[in-house]
Design a protein around this motif. Structure first.
Motif: not given
Length: 199
Positions: A69-77
């Motif tokens: 459930d990781l997404r570019a925003n907000p998690h990876i950012s």
């Protein structure tokens, strides 16, 4: 580590919706490897990553963890921001006298408490970092190392000019020793006959 983000504004009494997610060690490992992979394929320049790199990282994460459930925003950012902040603090800490890096324990080594107190004056975040392990520090040096705007790791004039003159598949052009004297020999507003200009 926790990745937090917000998807609502905090103006005019609106409630800010914040969601936090714990990262697992395997996820962090894959993120580090993914960062190294995109750097090797040209997604990073001297002043940072190209636009869209977070989406590429998300795609790489999805390959290893299809149901993540990781997404570019907000998690990876958020994770990138957190890691860069920690790297910058460690970089500042290691610039002090009497403080070093222990590659075996992946921890900060200090000569004595006095040296550590001096370091804490120069880097406010240091107080919470002394007894922690930093397993990704070596990788962060690869990922964030050249982003620092303090001159370390920056190109000198010869390296920059060679980079401009270098063509893919062609040998790098050597500049020779006369170029070193160019900045001292040139006087603005005075044109000498027979001199070469790089304007």
């Amino acid at each position: 580590m926790v990745a937090c983000g917000s998807n609502a504004s905090s103006y005019q009494g609106k409630k800010v919706v914040t969601y936090c997610r714990m990262w697992t060690k395997p996820e962090e490992d894959v993120l580090v490897q993914s960062l190294k992979e995109i750097i090797s394929t040209g997604w990073k320049a001297n002043n940072g990553f190209r636009v869209g790199y977070l989406n590429v990282l998300q795609d790489l994460m999805m390959r290893s963890f299809p149901h993540i459930d990781l997404r570019a925003n907000p998690h990876i950012s958020s994770k990138m921001h957190s890691w860069k902040k920690q790297y910058n603090s460690l970089y500042t800490i290691f610039g002090g006298t009497g403080v070093g890096w222990n590659p075996t324990t992946k921890m900060i080594d200090t000569v004595d408490d006095a040296a550590w107190e001096t370091t804490c004056k120069n880097e406010p975040n240091a107080r919470t970092m002394r007894y922690n392990s930093w397993p990704y520090y070596d990788s962060w040096c690869e990922v964030f190392g050249i982003d620092r705007a303090n001159g370390n790791g920056a190109e000198d004039f010869h390296d920059a000019l060679n980079g401009v003159l270098h063509n893919e598949g062609q040998p790098q052009i050597s500049l020779g020793s006369n170029l070193e004297d160019m900045d001292t020999a040139y006087t603005p507003g005075v044109e000498e006959v027979g001199t070469t200009s790089f304007c």
